[in-house]
Design an enzyme around this catalytic site. Sequence first.
Site, PDB file in Angstrom:
ATOM      1  N   GLY A  10       0.833  -1.202   0.000  1.00  0.00           N
ATOM      2  CA  GLY A  10       0.000   0.000   0.000  1.00  0.00           C
ATOM      3  C   GLY A  10       0.871   1.256   0.000  1.00  0.00           C
ATOM      4  O   GLY A  10       2.102   1.173   0.052  1.00  0.00           O
ATOM      5  N   ASP A  36      -2.065 -12.496   5.179  1.00  0.00           N
ATOM      6  CA  ASP A  36      -3.433 -11.973   5.159  1.00  0.00           C
ATOM      7  C   ASP A  36      -3.831 -11.742   6.617  1.00  0.00           C
ATOM      8  O   ASP A  36      -3.920 -12.698   7.392  1.00  0.00           O
ATOM      9  CB  ASP A  36      -4.345 -13.010   4.477  1.00  0.00           C
ATOM     10  CG  ASP A  36      -5.792 -12.554   4.416  1.00  0.00           C
ATOM     11  OD1 ASP A  36      -6.172 -11.650   5.181  1.00  0.00           O
ATOM     12  OD2 ASP A  36      -6.536 -13.117   3.599  1.00  0.00           O
ATOM     13  N   ILE A  37      -4.054 -10.490   6.985  1.00  0.00           N
ATOM     14  CA  ILE A  37      -4.290 -10.203   8.413  1.00  0.00           C
ATOM     15  C   ILE A  37      -5.636 -10.744   8.914  1.00  0.00           C
ATOM     16  O   ILE A  37      -5.884 -10.750  10.111  1.00  0.00           O
ATOM     17  CB  ILE A  37      -4.159  -8.687   8.747  1.00  0.00           C
ATOM     18  CG1 ILE A  37      -5.161  -7.824   7.951  1.00  0.00           C
ATOM     19  CG2 ILE A  37      -2.721  -8.215   8.541  1.00  0.00           C
ATOM     20  CD1 ILE A  37      -5.232  -6.382   8.425  1.00  0.00           C
ATOM     21  N   TYR A  61      -8.671  -2.436   4.233  1.00  0.00           N
ATOM     22  CA  TYR A  61      -9.597  -2.360   3.092  1.00  0.00           C
ATOM     23  C   TYR A  61      -9.927  -0.882   2.948  1.00  0.00           C
ATOM     24  O   TYR A  61     -10.556  -0.296   3.838  1.00  0.00           O
ATOM     25  CB  TYR A  61     -10.852  -3.184   3.387  1.00  0.00           C
ATOM     26  CG  TYR A  61     -11.826  -3.214   2.238  1.00  0.00           C
ATOM     27  CD1 TYR A  61     -11.982  -4.358   1.457  1.00  0.00           C
ATOM     28  CD2 TYR A  61     -12.587  -2.093   1.917  1.00  0.00           C
ATOM     29  CE1 TYR A  61     -12.877  -4.390   0.397  1.00  0.00           C
ATOM     30  CE2 TYR A  61     -13.476  -2.111   0.855  1.00  0.00           C
ATOM     31  CZ  TYR A  61     -13.610  -3.264   0.100  1.00  0.00           C
ATOM     32  OH  TYR A  61     -14.496  -3.279  -0.950  1.00  0.00           O
ATOM     33  N   THR A  62      -9.473  -0.244   1.854  1.00  0.00           N
ATOM     34  CA  THR A  62      -9.570   1.226   1.761  1.00  0.00           C
ATOM     35  C   THR A  62     -10.484   1.717   0.628  1.00  0.00           C
ATOM     36  O   THR A  62     -10.533   2.915   0.376  1.00  0.00           O
ATOM     37  CB  THR A  62      -8.166   1.844   1.572  1.00  0.00           C
ATOM     38  OG1 THR A  62      -7.564   1.261   0.408  1.00  0.00           O
ATOM     39  CG2 THR A  62      -7.274   1.614   2.772  1.00  0.00           C
ATOM     40  N   THR A 101      -8.288   6.371  10.558  1.00  0.00           N
ATOM     41  CA  THR A 101      -8.721   7.354   9.569  1.00  0.00           C
ATOM     42  C   THR A 101      -9.586   8.482  10.131  1.00  0.00           C
ATOM     43  O   THR A 101     -10.275   8.296  11.146  1.00  0.00           O
ATOM     44  CB  THR A 101      -9.522   6.618   8.465  1.00  0.00           C
ATOM     45  OG1 THR A 101     -10.095   7.566   7.577  1.00  0.00           O
ATOM     46  CG2 THR A 101     -10.647   5.783   9.052  1.00  0.00           C
ATOM     47  N   ASP A 102      -9.576   9.600   9.423  1.00  0.00           N
ATOM     48  CA  ASP A 102     -10.478  10.729   9.725  1.00  0.00           C
ATOM     49  C   ASP A 102     -11.948  10.341   9.472  1.00  0.00           C
ATOM     50  O   ASP A 102     -12.848  11.002   9.962  1.00  0.00           O
ATOM     51  CB  ASP A 102     -10.105  11.945   8.859  1.00  0.00           C
ATOM     52  CG  ASP A 102     -10.064  11.631   7.369  1.00  0.00           C
ATOM     53  OD1 ASP A 102      -9.776  10.477   6.994  1.00  0.00           O
ATOM     54  OD2 ASP A 102     -10.327  12.546   6.560  1.00  0.00           O
ATOM     55  N   TYR A 125     -16.904   1.803   5.563  1.00  0.00           N
ATOM     56  CA  TYR A 125     -15.448   1.901   5.757  1.00  0.00           C
ATOM     57  C   TYR A 125     -15.135   2.546   7.110  1.00  0.00           C
ATOM     58  O   TYR A 125     -14.370   1.995   7.914  1.00  0.00           O
ATOM     59  CB  TYR A 125     -14.822   2.701   4.604  1.00  0.00           C
ATOM     60  CG  TYR A 125     -13.382   3.121   4.846  1.00  0.00           C
ATOM     61  CD1 TYR A 125     -12.348   2.191   4.809  1.00  0.00           C
ATOM     62  CD2 TYR A 125     -13.060   4.456   5.117  1.00  0.00           C
ATOM     63  CE1 TYR A 125     -11.030   2.584   5.042  1.00  0.00           C
ATOM     64  CE2 TYR A 125     -11.761   4.853   5.339  1.00  0.00           C
ATOM     65  CZ  TYR A 125     -10.745   3.914   5.302  1.00  0.00           C
ATOM     66  OH  TYR A 125      -9.444   4.315   5.539  1.00  0.00           O
ATOM     67  N   TRP A 150      -6.558  11.677   3.926  1.00  0.00           N
ATOM     68  CA  TRP A 150      -6.308  12.101   2.543  1.00  0.00           C
ATOM     69  C   TRP A 150      -4.872  11.737   2.093  1.00  0.00           C
ATOM     70  O   TRP A 150      -4.098  12.618   1.682  1.00  0.00           O
ATOM     71  CB  TRP A 150      -6.542  13.602   2.404  1.00  0.00           C
ATOM     72  CG  TRP A 150      -7.942  14.080   2.629  1.00  0.00           C
ATOM     73  CD1 TRP A 150      -8.908  13.509   3.414  1.00  0.00           C
ATOM     74  CD2 TRP A 150      -8.548  15.266   2.065  1.00  0.00           C
ATOM     75  NE1 TRP A 150     -10.066  14.268   3.360  1.00  0.00           N
ATOM     76  CE2 TRP A 150      -9.870  15.345   2.556  1.00  0.00           C
ATOM     77  CE3 TRP A 150      -8.084  16.259   1.220  1.00  0.00           C
ATOM     78  CZ2 TRP A 150     -10.735  16.388   2.210  1.00  0.00           C
ATOM     79  CZ3 TRP A 150      -8.947  17.295   0.889  1.00  0.00           C
ATOM     80  CH2 TRP A 150     -10.252  17.359   1.374  1.00  0.00           C
TER      81      TRP A 150
HETATM   82  N1  LIG Z   1      -5.603   6.329   1.629  1.00  0.00           N
HETATM   83  C1  LIG Z   1      -6.132   7.272   2.380  1.00  0.00           C
HETATM   84  O1  LIG Z   1      -6.521   8.347   1.895  1.00  0.00           O
HETATM   85  C2  LIG Z   1      -6.248   7.079   3.861  1.00  0.00           C
HETATM   86  C3  LIG Z   1      -6.844   8.095   4.624  1.00  0.00           C
HETATM   87  C4  LIG Z   1      -6.950   7.924   6.000  1.00  0.00           C
HETATM   88  C5  LIG Z   1      -6.471   6.772   6.603  1.00  0.00           C
HETATM   89  N2  LIG Z   1      -5.923   5.796   5.831  1.00  0.00           N
HETATM   90  C6  LIG Z   1      -5.470   4.569   6.511  1.00  0.00           C
HETATM   91  O2  LIG Z   1      -4.064   4.484   6.367  1.00  0.00           O
HETATM   92  C7  LIG Z   1      -3.676   3.118   6.249  1.00  0.00           C
HETATM   93  C8  LIG Z   1      -2.800   2.924   5.017  1.00  0.00           C
HETATM   94  O3  LIG Z   1      -3.508   3.416   3.906  1.00  0.00           O
HETATM   95  P1  LIG Z   1      -2.920   3.329   2.430  1.00  0.00           P
HETATM   96  O4  LIG Z   1      -3.340   4.566   1.722  1.00  0.00           O
HETATM   97  O5  LIG Z   1      -1.483   2.924   2.479  1.00  0.00           O
HETATM   98  O6  LIG Z   1      -3.817   2.135   1.895  1.00  0.00           O
HETATM   99  P2  LIG Z   1      -3.645   1.286   0.554  1.00  0.00           P
HETATM  100  O7  LIG Z   1      -2.695   1.938  -0.354  1.00  0.00           O
HETATM  101  O8  LIG Z   1      -5.011   0.938   0.098  1.00  0.00           O
HETATM  102  O9  LIG Z   1      -2.929  -0.028   1.111  1.00  0.00           O
HETATM  103  C9  LIG Z   1      -3.593  -0.947   1.908  1.00  0.00           C
HETATM  104  C10 LIG Z   1      -2.858  -2.257   1.746  1.00  0.00           C
HETATM  105  O10 LIG Z   1      -3.518  -3.215   2.566  1.00  0.00           O
HETATM  106  C11 LIG Z   1      -3.473  -4.432   1.875  1.00  0.00           C
HETATM  107  N3  LIG Z   1      -4.485  -5.356   2.347  1.00  0.00           N
HETATM  108  C12 LIG Z   1      -5.808  -5.411   1.993  1.00  0.00           C
HETATM  109  N4  LIG Z   1      -6.384  -6.440   2.602  1.00  0.00           N
HETATM  110  C13 LIG Z   1      -5.425  -7.059   3.346  1.00  0.00           C
HETATM  111  C14 LIG Z   1      -5.401  -8.205   4.172  1.00  0.00           C
HETATM  112  N5  LIG Z   1      -6.494  -8.955   4.370  1.00  0.00           N
HETATM  113  N6  LIG Z   1      -4.234  -8.549   4.762  1.00  0.00           N
HETATM  114  C15 LIG Z   1      -3.111  -7.820   4.560  1.00  0.00           C
HETATM  115  N7  LIG Z   1      -3.066  -6.719   3.781  1.00  0.00           N
HETATM  116  C16 LIG Z   1      -4.213  -6.359   3.192  1.00  0.00           C
HETATM  117  C17 LIG Z   1      -3.685  -4.057   0.416  1.00  0.00           C
HETATM  118  O11 LIG Z   1      -3.214  -5.118  -0.380  1.00  0.00           O
HETATM  119  P3  LIG Z   1      -3.353  -5.134  -1.987  1.00  0.00           P
HETATM  120  O12 LIG Z   1      -2.310  -4.150  -2.454  1.00  0.00           O
HETATM  121  O13 LIG Z   1      -3.039  -6.523  -2.357  1.00  0.00           O
HETATM  122  O14 LIG Z   1      -4.749  -4.706  -2.278  1.00  0.00           O
HETATM  123  C18 LIG Z   1      -2.860  -2.793   0.305  1.00  0.00           C
HETATM  124  O15 LIG Z   1      -1.547  -3.055  -0.129  1.00  0.00           O
HETATM  125  C19 LIG Z   1      -4.969   2.306   6.268  1.00  0.00           C
HETATM  126  O16 LIG Z   1      -5.202   1.867   7.569  1.00  0.00           O
HETATM  127  C20 LIG Z   1      -6.035   3.302   5.891  1.00  0.00           C
HETATM  128  O17 LIG Z   1      -7.292   2.964   6.435  1.00  0.00           O
HETATM  129  C21 LIG Z   1      -5.788   5.932   4.488  1.00  0.00           C
END
Ligand SMILES: NC(=O)c1ccc[n+]([C@@H]2O[C@H](COP(=O)([O-])OP(=O)(O)OC[C@H]3O[C@@H](n4cnc5c(N)ncnc54)[C@H](OP(=O)(O)O)[C@@H]3O)[C@@H](O)[C@H]2O)c1
Length: 292
Positions: A10, A36-37, A61-62, A101-102, A125, A150
């Site tokens: 991610g 897989d968590i 799961y995002t 997350t926010d 979500y 974001w």
């Molecule tokens: N993106 C945002 O804007 C945002 C905003 C606020 C908070 N956050 C939080 O910040 C954190 C990181 O976000 P990010 O942007 O880096 O998310 P991301 O790019 O969507 O990455 C999430 C990763 O989790 C993996 N994943 C999905 N299901 C899984 C499972 N069952 N076991 C292990 N890994 C799994 C995905 O794998 P695949 O690559 O194989 O799909 C992906 O690589 C998350 O907790 C998210 O909720 C994100």
Amino acid sequence: MKILVTGINGQVGWELLRKGPLHGCRIISFDRNALDITDSQAVSREIQNNSPDLVINCGAYTAVDKAEAETEKCWSVNRDGPAWLAASCAREHIPLIHLSTDYVFNGQASKPYTETSPTDPLGIYGRSKAAGEQEVRARLERHLIIRTSWVYGIHGHNFVKTILRLGQEKEELKVVADQWGCPTFAGDLALALLTMAKEIHAGQSNCWGTYHCCGATAVSWHEFATLILDLARKIHPVKVRNIIAITSEEFPTIAPRPKYSVLDCQKVYSVFGIQLPDLFSSLEAFFAEQEK
Ligand SMILES: NC(=O)c1ccc[n+]([C@@H]2O[C@H](COP(=O)([O-])OP(=O)(O)OC[C@H]3O[C@@H](n4cnc5c(N)ncnc54)[C@H](OP(=O)(O)O)[C@@H]3O)[C@@H](O)[C@H]2O)c1
């Protein structure tokens, strides 16, 4: 120190893998296929076998809109995954940093949310992430829950990349101007997480709990898009001429979004001395990395 990181593919996980070694941290990395968590036995086995000093959970799961249809999958990754991680960490006496997350807030506030503001998520979500937070709190004392917002990074899909692509394709863009938040560069967040991890490893013990950690500038999506394209124009010709401000009602989405999800990051500054850069500096860093 040895850090086990889940969800390495991610945006944030990828930055941790890249930056960890530069900051004296050995990263034991797992993408979704390797760990897989939602698989409690695999989580327990890998944490026990690798005996890391600390675990950082970037797996989530995002897909905010898709979550409304794939409810079970979303709950399983965002609530049960953190529960298994926290339980295994508790058994092995290992601290856990878990990302949230926010979107745990309803967005009706008019001033930045603090860590003690009541949560009230709007969609699946946000609800699943709020539930994941509760699971971590219930199972493991030595945890940090880091709420961010974001996120955009070099690796993966995000708003910045979408705007850059559309800016090359179209003369006119319509962007929502009545939702506000703090964009966060994944590289900045990864550095902050490594700083926290190192503080914990060095013996910081009065720090457990929930923190807000996001970029220092609050903007609307429209302001964010405008700044992205202003900076892009300095590097390449950009086709878009007109960025039109629209309302959320004019851009309906499957899942509702909080209108105002600005996070107050005073606590992470006072406890860890961490303050993420302003938006302009972070976007410049993003562009510099992109151009490499
Ligand atoms: N993106 C945002 O804007 C945002 C905003 C606020 C908070 N956050 C939080 O910040 C954190 C990181 O976000 P990010 O942007 O880096 O998310 P991301 O790019 O969507 O990455 C999430 C990763 O989790 C993996 N994943 C999905 N299901 C899984 C499972 N069952 N076991 C292990 N890994 C799994 C995905 O794998 P695949 O690559 O194989 O799909 C992906 O690589 C998350 O907790 C998210 O909720 C994100």
